[in-house]
Enzyme design. Structure first.
Site, PDB file in Angstrom:
ATOM      1  N   GLY A 275       0.791  -0.718   0.061  1.00 35.25           N
ATOM      2  CA  GLY A 275       0.259   0.788  -0.121  1.00 35.25           C
ATOM      3  C   GLY A 275       0.975   1.201   0.074  1.00 35.25           C
ATOM      4  N   CYS A 302      11.740  -1.452   2.083  1.00 34.01           N
ATOM      5  CA  CYS A 302      10.699  -1.123   0.510  1.00 34.01           C
ATOM      6  C   CYS A 302       9.884  -0.151   1.404  1.00 34.01           C
ATOM      7  CB  CYS A 302      10.030  -2.900   1.254  1.00 34.01           C
ATOM      8  SG  CYS A 302       9.034  -2.559  -0.161  1.00 34.01           S
ATOM      9  N   HIS A 386      14.698  -5.312  -1.342  1.00 33.52           N
ATOM     10  CA  HIS A 386      14.156  -6.283  -0.377  1.00 33.52           C
ATOM     11  C   HIS A 386      15.978  -7.246   0.078  1.00 33.52           C
ATOM     12  CE1 HIS A 386      10.532  -6.903   0.605  1.00 33.52           C
ATOM     13  NE2 HIS A 386      10.305  -6.437  -0.842  1.00 33.52           N
ATOM     14  N   GLU A 388      16.828  -9.331   2.524  1.00 32.62           N
ATOM     15  CA  GLU A 388      16.623 -10.772   2.646  1.00 32.62           C
ATOM     16  C   GLU A 388      16.141 -11.584   1.585  1.00 32.62           C
ATOM     17  OE1 GLU A 388      11.824  -8.788   1.896  1.00 32.62           O
ATOM     18  OE2 GLU A 388      13.684  -8.246   2.439  1.00 32.62           O
ATOM     19  N   GLY A 606      39.487 -42.087 -24.864  1.00 27.42           N
ATOM     20  CA  GLY A 606      37.313 -42.082 -25.090  1.00 27.42           C
ATOM     21  C   GLY A 606      36.127 -43.500 -23.740  1.00 27.42           C
ATOM     22  N   GLY A 607      36.900 -42.867 -22.191  1.00 27.97           N
ATOM     23  CA  GLY A 607      36.351 -43.819 -21.609  1.00 27.97           C
ATOM     24  C   GLY A 607      36.620 -45.405 -21.793  1.00 27.97           C
ATOM     25  N   LYS A1177      31.158 -44.129 -63.239  1.00 27.93           N
ATOM     26  CA  LYS A1177      32.005 -44.411 -63.624  1.00 27.93           C
ATOM     27  C   LYS A1177      33.630 -43.190 -62.623  1.00 27.93           C
ATOM     28  CE  LYS A1177      36.207 -46.121 -65.784  1.00 27.93           C
ATOM     29  NZ  LYS A1177      36.635 -47.443 -65.021  1.00 27.93           N
TER      30      LYS A1177
END
Length: 1832
Positions: A275, A302, A386, A388, A606-607, A1177
């Site tokens: 308000g 605020c 704010h 917080e 490659g793991g 060809k």
């Protein structure tokens, strides 16, 4: 004027009960309808919007929103449900843990879409709707919240009311809303203005209440009691209370009007609240009294801030629409730092009214409004935002510490009450002095080199951005980047570009030569970083400063150990891991880490040898295997199934930090992020999750000291808030390019500025032009990135996805819902993907595919859903978040429902069609469901008024107006964001990067756009690739980030009313839709799409080459293995097998034997089933030559010839190119130029084209011609200094340009382009060159000669010049002989040579010293001095020349050869490898000549310039008309007169006629000639087309109307003919009597053309029909014709059947009613030719399925003896979309016209409907016929 009413903008939730409509009415009269999902009631309040992307549970319980209707701009709400209302807070004991108060305070909620019951979060206990209903709060979804936000932004906060639909008034289709007079359908209530009430009284606590901290952490007053804060609750959020209690103070919370003067407390805190502060006089008086007394420090937030200001004597004002979001930048007036804050308020303090003693503490960095105040000499301060948070960033929570420390100090030292508050962080002056601007004049930027997997086009984009930023600051830029295909290496960007290797050696040389002040290493990917790390200790001595992130930081992030330690030091955790060299060590390590673990073999590529262990037994088993392959294993905590989350973070030198974008991987951890589908912003994180990770990201980047941009990746446990950091990339990365495009925030541009010491708050946001760059973008859309793999190009590469990246490109799509975005992305990957629906492709078992993902994973999910798998089952297998899976399941269910309908069912249901479009289904997909075709669905959609809306990307979710035109299309909206007045030129981009189409086409698109803009045209770019420069929002006047397909391009074209579409610059993707676009009425700029088709259809192209006398290799189309075998025996092996219409040789193969042939045919036939396979060809040992040219109206106006180093047979994209050519003979060059001129003229090219030739012994043959820009255009343009794309664009647009301009380059000098391969990324791929393209990028360099240029270019790909040991393995004897001189040279240079068996023998015979090495198996290790594998593995070889014999340019067969093994080892151990004899020879020569290379200008270079083209094409019309032929001065009475050669001539001339008409040429071939038309039967088409044909040829026409002529007086036909012969040179006759042709033949002295003799014949119609088939389908041979209708009297059919006997392989199907069958003699003709396939009275799906040409005829009333018989059969056949669902997608529907009911009008919009084009072809054909008959 009636106010606007908007229908719901999104689809209703599927399978959820409809809760009725809600209408949101605004004060200004506009009304938005949507669906209810909250409490069923109507309310009124003030309308406000909030731009945060997370945190709806916190927002709706924030008392500051009391009485307000909250509009959330982020479109997807409810995704993570709502946590338990019962859980109490640990600190606050009796208050709820997850909310900001104990009830919902908003009056109502408005969202765009809503997740329904498909929410997903481990804390969620219910959906958002359920909770809203519990609390009696109404809510609606389906509103275009962006449109609403813009309305509030423009008009200011306004009142609104949400009105519920009346129960007794049902709406038939809720998704269409209630149009027009909606009010009677909805309840009515009064307007309410909440600001007129005392809202604070409603939300404040009723009695004082004390909250105590935990004794262990409590802070004490000197007297021993707890420190006490008195909190004045004017609407306090619980998190303010939490912030105090966890810091150890007790809080006495008092009501808003409480007189607290008698209370004992140590600090006063005034909370936030709702308000207008004006109505709060009581509270203000109490605060005023406290200020007077000055007993304690005071802090307000605020509303509390506004009340404190009013108590001090200042005024407050109402803001236009308030600041409600999580991204508002506030600058501290004390420290100068800018903080990102969370805000929610509609009022502000008017700073000009602050009394003496007060000053501003924070100001809003965007609009300069007040954000905080402080007293100069008293400890009082307050802030508008704010600190917080909840929801929002936690960056300013430190203000609670500042306040509590001030309170504590004041209790011990009273005098501090006479001083202002002290804030940490220094003063503005100190901070600016500590971090001054970097003063540099010249900066060296390192590029990334050639594109490879993992490092692609994103670095062209980010590098270009960086250079732009440096130029804006007036700095001279020098770039090193050998990637010649990029925009950043073009003129006009960097001041100087070096096409040199990005390696330490050359960078050092350039620094010495150029002497720059500073260097950037963060814009060139890993390549540039590595150079920075190598040279870090030399930079200072070289006098070069490193800009941006310090090198030490980069080293920390690159080294796992260092990074883990660094993170530990700030209490952050990485994935726990340990190394072990025995099973025991591994078991010990696990004690600390905990199961499950992942075990990897160290040093294995490659793991190999990795796996997951859930317990000790599995661990022991895995370790045994891994330790057999490697000396060490790494044991890591397994987080398989955790979410992977990324943030892009930016930090400036003054320590301001922002996160620009957060992204969530669709795939859980375990798949490389480059191979994952990525969604931005994250969809399943709550505010706490999001901000926990955001805070960590900011802490990490600050700790590391990054300046610029950095990417951080997390793993997050989906069942707790446990997370760990996977890695940090302290440089621009793929993700940052994606984030830039996803948000519109230009990361690279900003990062480049930050490196110069410019703070974020001083950089403007280029999108809004009013806000600053120190903010976090808000998105009001969702973005999906999807990778594209090309693994089919490589045999033996596993398609499984894992921790190493394999994708070669990526797409990005934008939508207002996840469904819309992901469907777009799936389509963008490949033309064949229609969207998310089951695919019939050959997948492995669905379960396997889901568990071990491959590149087919998404289709496996679709197939599983189609097969009835539940979301839970799929989640168990994949661990993909259920939210994503639920969304996909919705699509799958919808698709299933749709397949039960047909197009006719949908016609009256626009709501269904709208819903399908809102869910992201494309017209093609719907056509598939409903057995229709794309254009029919499009027409239905347009008729129902369903078209997409255009939305802007503006970085601020519409909070501020945007100045860019960065756009996307969506159906989930109710209005456009932009207007369409430009009528711009549309340029189609390259689409997704893949092998064969990459950054080169982006260069072409951007050059075209820049040329158009410089020439004053407005431009529209369409592209969907986030890695490109063309999708940069400031390149074109409008950028549509959209797919390049028929539907989207038509939508944009029609909305924009564009001038035309330019598709020649984007490669094959736009070319593929050129013809459909033309047929849909689009003005396609440049070469006619019909000519493009002529070049791409091998039949047409081949005929054209024969016609103009240009040679080509022998080829044949193939339908069976036997035919193929016979052809191959005839031309002799080797041959090339390929499908038609492909990009970069997909599934092309060289075949050396019959056995190969069989196996390859299978492969090629799979590639594109609709296009037949072709065998050519293959000419061995021929040279390949590339021609890039530009033409205007068929005349070549500029061209360059480059030669390939490798022989023909290596794909041109993998070949090494030399320009100007060094080894071509003059005669060859002249022949190539001559052939180019002929082809350009025959195709009437306007714009760019490229031809590939092969030359052998000066004979040239054409391999292919691309009528578009090609891969080599950037290379030739830059080497020769002539921008061919600029020239082509001007030619296309009809702008003036210079033909063959002077070449702008130093005399002499050679450019060489070399391919960049990514074999090391593709474990298992065989690194040999073949007809399939395999390279992912290219680089180029310049040199005195080709050798120097080649060596530099090769080094640019990462090649290292060998120091000592060279290994040779040469297969064929021919190659051994060819290589001998080169090998001798190596020996002379002092290299130590090693060779395999055969090669060693050969070299020893020729007296070259060589050591023999053997390819040994693993167990023969004792002979390691002879073992080739050991030498490779121990890096004892510096260069491996392996020239395989058997494979001769083809991918190897399936057995693993030793050659393959050693080649693969070389790649895996990063040993330079050469596999082509020509490359090997040029390399050896280059090494011999240039051991050391100096850099400098190229002063002298080669001798010849390209020849000027002159002269005309020799083939002309006159030529074919003057030769003797069967038409000359002859009657044309029956088709039986003509041979195949006659038809060939007729059609060749018709082609020429078509070209002339298209060019607008005036022809006078028949000038002075006269044609008479004599029709005894009605005719529109035939008579008109002969008349038009004659007049276009310059002749005149006399038309005789028989009903008014002497015929009426009884004149005979022979007399009429003789009479007309006196006036005309030829007569066209139509007569009902079949014998009229005999009369004509006997009596007419001039040629007579039969235009129909009774029901017997119609030759000219048959000619034009055949010509149509040729043009539409390329050839007549091998086609199946189906004739439908009246075949007895259908004279065109009779003639056509006779002509078909000339073509081999033709089959005919006859479908006619009883009594109207084909006449017996005509049918006999078919039987004799063996062409009759079947006869039927019904048109069955089987018949239709085989049909290539569907030829319909009219059942003609005039041919029947009685009306009754006609009525019986007239409607036998009707072709409509329903019928055509069984037809091939490439076929032609023909009809001689006029038609009655045989073909439904809906078919006219089908691309296959050729009957109107048939008329146009008829004109050309009749022009040709008249010219042949009458000329000369």
């Amino acid at each position: 004027m009636a106010a606007t009413v908007y229908r719901p903008a999104t689809a209703p939730i599927a399978d959820a009960p409809c809760e009725g409509l809600v209408c949101l009415e605004l004060e200004d009269g506009s009304a938005y309808q949507g669906y209810s999902f909250g409490a069923p009631k109507s309310i009124a309040g003030e309308l406000v919007f909030q731009t945060g992307m997370v945190g709806y549970p916190e927002s709706v319980t924030d008392p500051s929103y009391r009485g307000q209707i909250l509009v959330i701009t982020f479109p997807l709400v409810g995704n993570y449900g709502v946590p338990s209302r019962e859980t109490v807070d640990d600190l606050l004991k009796d208050l709820p843990a997850h909310f900001e108060s104990n009830q919902i305070h908003i009056a109502g909620l408005v969202t765009a879409s809503y997740a329904g019951e498909d929410f997903s979060h481990f804390l969620a206990t219910s959906s958002l709707g359920t909770w809203l209903k519990e609390q009696g709060i109404p809510a609606m979804y389906g509103v275009d919240t962006r449109a609403l936000t813009k309305r509030i932004r423009e008009k200011g906060s306004m009142l609104g009311r949400m009105l519920l639909q009346k129960e007794d008034l049902a709406v038939s289709a809720p998704s269409l809303g209630v149009p027009g007079d909606w009010k009677p359908h909805f309840e009515t209530i009064e307007w309410v203005n909440p600001n007129e009430k005392n809202l604070v009284a409603e939300v404040s606590i009723k009695e004082p209440k004390l909250y105590k901290p935990d004794e262990a952490t409590a802070l004490k007053h000197p007297s021993g009691r707890n420190l006490r804060i008195l909190c004045l609750d004017v609407g306090m959020k619980y998190n303010q209370l939490r912030c105090f209690i966890k810091r150890g103070v007790e809080v006495l919370v008092c009501p808003w009007d409480y007189d607290f003067s008698k209370e004992e407390y140590d600090g006063l805190f005034i909370s936030n609240g709702p308000g207008d502060p004006k109505v709060m006089d009581t509270t203000v008086e109490h605060i005023s009294a406290a200020l007077q007394k000055n007993n304690t420090p005071i802090f307000g937030i605020c509303l509390g801030h506004q009340l404190l200001a009013r108590a001090a004597g200042a005024k407050t004002v109402k803001l236009k629409f308030g600041n409600r979001g999580h991204n508002i930048p506030c600058t501290s007036m004390v420290t100068g730092k800018c903080h990102i804050t969370s805000q929610n308020h509609g009022y502000a303090v008017d700073a000009t009214t602050l009394p003496t003693g007060w000053q501003e503490l924070f100001i809003n960095a965007n609009d300069g409004s007040n954000e905080g105040i402080m007293h100069v000499d008293r400890p009082h301060f307050s802030v508008q935002f704010h600190p917080e948070s909840t929801p929002g960033p936690r960056d300013t929570e430190f203000l609670f510490d500042v306040f509590i420390q001030t309170v504590a100090k004041c209790t011990t030292d009273n005098t501090l009450l006479q001083k202002g508050v002290e804030f940490p962080g220094g003063t503005t002056e100190e901070n600016e002095r500590l971090h001054p601007r970097v003063d540099v004049k010249k900066v060296l930027v390192l590029g990334s080199g050639g594109l490879s997997i993992g490092q692609a086009g994103e670095f062209d984009y980010s590098g270009s951005q960086a250079i732009k930023a440096l130029k804006e600051e007036g700095i001279y830029t020098v770039l090193i980047n050998p990637n010649i295909a990029t925009i950043q290496t073009s003129k006009g960007l960097a001041d100087k570009v070096y096409f040199l290797p990005v390696n330490a050696e050359f960078v050092r040389k350039v620094i010495k030569y150029e002497q720059p002040d500073a260097i950037y290493c963060t814009f060139g990917g890993q390549t540039a970083l590595s150079v920075g790390i190598q040279l870090k200790d030399e930079f200072e001595a070289l006098g070069v400063k490193v800009l941006g992130t310090p090198i030490d930081t980069i080293i920390t992030t690159e080294d796992r150990e260092l990074f883990a330690r660094s993170m530990e030091s700030i209490g952050e955790k990485c994935a726990k891991s340990a190394s072990a060299s025995s099973v025991e060590e591994a078991l010990n390590a696990v004690k600390d880490i905990g199961y499950p673990v992942i075990v990897r073999a160290a040093y294995a590529l490659g793991g190999l040898g990795s796996g997951f262990a859930n317990n000790e037994a599995e661990l022991v088993d895995l370790c045994n295997k891994a330790l057999a392959a490697s000396p060490q294993v790494l044991v890591e905590r397994s987080m398989k199934g955790w979410k992977e989350i990324e943030y892009e973070v930016v930090r400036d030198a003054q320590d301001n930090c922002i996160t620009v974008c957060n992204m969530e991987n669709f795939d859980p951890l375990g798949i490389h992020t480059g191979d994952s589908i990525v969604v931005a912003p994250s969809q399943t994180l709550s505010d706490e999750d999001y901000n926990m990770l955001r805070t960590t990201a900011v802490n990490v980047i600050r700790h590391l000291g990054v300046v610029g941009e950095c990417n951080i990746q997390y793993a997050l446990n989906p069942f707790s808030r446990e997370y760990c950091i996977i890695e940090v990339n302290a440089r621009l990365s793929r993700s940052s390019a994606l984030a830039s495009k996803a948000t519109g925030y230009p990361l690279a541009f900003i990062a480049a500025k930050l490196g110069l010491g410019i703070p974020l708050k001083e950089i403007k946001n280029t999108v809004t032009k009013v806000t600053c760059a120190c903010f976090e973008p808000s998105l009001d859309y969702v973005v999906v990135k999807m990778p594209r793999w090309d693994l089919k190009k490589f045999t033996r590469v596993s398609t499984q996805l894992g921790s190493s990246m394999k994708s070669v490109g990526e797409v990005m799509s934008i939508g207002r819902t996840f469904e819309e975005a992901i469907q777009k992305a799936i389509r963008a990957i490949d033309f064949h993907n229609l969207g998310f629906s089951e695919s019939k492709g050959a997948l492995m078992s669905v379960d396997d595919e889901l568990q071990t993902p491959s590149d087919q994973r998404l289709f496996a999910i679709a197939n599983a859903m189609h097969a009835g798998y539940t979301v839970d089952r799929i989640w168990e297998l994949t661990k993909i978040d259920k939210w994503f899976l639920s969304k996909l399941k919705g699509l799958s269910n919808f698709a299933k429902d749709m397949t039960k309908l047909t197009a006719n069912d949908v016609v009256g249901r626009p709501d269904l069609l709208l819903r399908a479009k809102q869910l992201g289904f494309c017209d093609r997909q719907l056509a598939n469901f409903w057995d229709s075709n794309e254009l029919a669905i499009r027409r239905m959609r347009l008729e129902a008024g369903i078209t997409p809306f255009v939305k802007q990307i503006d970085t601020v979710a519409a909070e501020f107006p945007a100045f860019t035109n960065y756009l996307y299309l969506t159906y989930n909206a109710s209005e456009h964001d932009v207007s369409f007045e430009d009528r711009g030129v549309m340029v189609l981009g390259s689409g997704v990067y893949r092998i064969g189409s990459s950054v080169e086409f982006d260069w072409c698109s951007v050059r075209a756009i820049r040329t158009l803009r410089e020439s004053g045209f407005k431009t529209i770019m369409v592209n969907y690739n986030p890695e490109t420069v063309s999708t940069d929002y400031d390149e074109a006047d409008k950028l549509y980030f959209e797919n390049i397909n028929l539907e989207t391009v038509l939508d944009v074209y029609q909305m924009e009313d564009a001038t035309g579409v330019l598709g020649a610059m984007g490669g094959q993707t736009p070319n593929n839709i050129a013809l459909p676009l033309l047929r849909a009425g689009v003005r396609v700029l440049g070469t006619s799409p019909e000519m493009i088709d002529t070049a791409e259809n091998r039949y047409k192209f081949s005929r054209m080459l024969d016609r103009i006398g240009v040679d080509q290799p022998t080829w044949k189309e193939l339908t069976s293995f036997d035919e193929a075998k016979a052809f191959c025996q005839k031309v002799s092996y080797p041959v090339l097998v390929r499908p038609s219409y492909v990009l970069s040789g997909a599934a092309m193969n060289t075949v050396y034997s019959e056995a190969d042939l069989e196996s390859y045919l299978q492969q090629a036939a799979d590639v594109s089933p609709e296009h037949p396979v072709v065998i050519t060809k293959y000419i061995e040992n021929a040279k390949e030559i590339e021609m890039d040219a530009v033409a205007k109206d068929g005349k070549v106006v500029g061209h360059f010839i480059s030669e390939h180093v490798e022989n023909a047979g290596v794909h041109s994209g993998d070949a090494t190119l030399i320009l100007p050519p060094q080894d071509l003979e003059q005669t060859t060059i002249q022949r190539i130029e001559e052939a180019t001129r002929k082809i350009g003229a025959a195709l009437n090219v306007t714009g760019p084209f490229n031809i590939q030739f092969i030359a052998k012994d000066n004979d040239i043959k054409v391999i292919e011609c691309n009528v578009r820009a090609s891969r080599s255009f950037p290379f030739v343009s830059k080497v020769m200094g002539v921008d061919l794309i600029e020239m082509a664009t001007k030619a296309i647009m009809g702008l003036p340009f210079v033909e063959y301009p002077a070449i702008d380059r130093p005399s002499g000098g050679v450019g060489v382009k070399v391919p960049q391969f990514s074999f090391s990324r593709l474990s298992g791929a065989d690194p040999v060159l073949g007809v399939e393209m395999a390279s992912t990028g290219e680089v180029a360099s310049f040199g005195v000669d080709k050798y120097e240029a080649y060596l530099k270019a090769l080094m640019s790909t990462g090649f290292k010049v060998p120091k000592k040991n060279i290994l040779l393995s040469i297969g064929s004897y021919k190659d051994k002989k060819e290589m001998l001189p080169s090998v001798a040279k190596l020996s002379q240079m002092g290299y130590k040579l090693f060779a395999t068996a055969g090669t060693a023998d050969f070299l020893q015979e020729h007296d070259i010293p060589v050591q023999f090495l053997e390819v040994l198996a693993k167990e023969d290790d004792q002979k390691s001095e002879y073992s080739l594998t050991q030498h490779l593995a121990n890096n004892m070889i510096d260069l491996y020349i392996n020239l395989p014999s058997n494979n001769r340019y083809r991918r190897p067969a399936n057995y693993i050869s030793k050659g393959y093994q050693t080649r693969r080892m070389a790649v895996d151990y990063q040993i330079p490898l050469v596999t082509n004899v020509k490359n090997a020879k040029i390399l050896v020569e280059a090494i011999a000549r240039y051991r050391d290379m100096e850099i400098g200008e190229r002063d002298y270079q080669t001798s010849h310039t390209p020849l000027q083209l002159s002269g005309q094409v020799n083939f002309t019309l006159q030529d074919s008309l003057s030769r003797p032929h069967s038409f000359k001065k002859a009657h044309v009475l029956s088709v039986e007169q003509y041979t195949r050669a006659d038809l060939h001539l007729l059609f060749t001339v018709a082609e020429e006629m078509r070209l002339s008409v298209q060019r607008g040429n005036v022809m006078d071939i028949l000038k002075g000639r006269m044609l008479a038309t004599l029709f005894y039967e009605p005719s529109t088409r035939t008579s008109a087309s002969f008349e038009a044909a004659m007049k276009r040829l310059g002749g005149e026409v006399i038309s005789i109307a028989t009903q008014h002529s002497s015929v009426q007086k009884g004149e005979t036909l022979q007399d009429t003919l003789r009479t007309l012969a006196c006036y005309a040179d030829a007569i066209v006759l139509r007569h009902p009597d079949e014998t009229c042709v005999d009369v004509a033949k006997k009596y007419s002295p001039v040629p007579v053309v039969n235009a129909g003799n009774g029901s017997r014949e119609h030759p000219t119609q048959a000619f034009l029909d055949l010509f149509t088939v040729r043009e539409e389908l390329g050839t007549v041979q091998g086609l199946t014709f189906t004739f439908v209708g009246d075949l007895r009297y259908g004279r065109p059919v009779h003639s056509l059947v006779y002509l078909l006997r000339h073509y081999s392989g033709v089959k005919v199907q006859l479908v006619s009613p009883k009594g109207l069958e084909l006449p017996t003699d005509v049918r006999q003709q078919l039987v004799k030719a063996g062409q009759l396939l079947c006869e039927s009275e019904t048109l069955t799906p089987e018949i239709l399925g085989k049909t290539d040409v569907l030829y319909c005829t009219r059942v003609q009333k005039e041919r029947f003896p009685s009306e009754a018989e006609y009525e019986k059969v007239k409607g036998s056949y009707r072709i409509d979309n329903q019928t055509l669902k069984h037809a091939k997608s490439k076929m032609a529907i023909m009809h001689p016209l006029p038609r009655n009911e045989e073909i439904a009008e809906e078919v006219d919009f089908d691309q296959r409907a050729a009957y109107f084009r048939q008329m146009r072809y008829g004109l050309y054909c009749r022009m040709a016929l008249l010219a042949l008959v009458m000329s000369g």
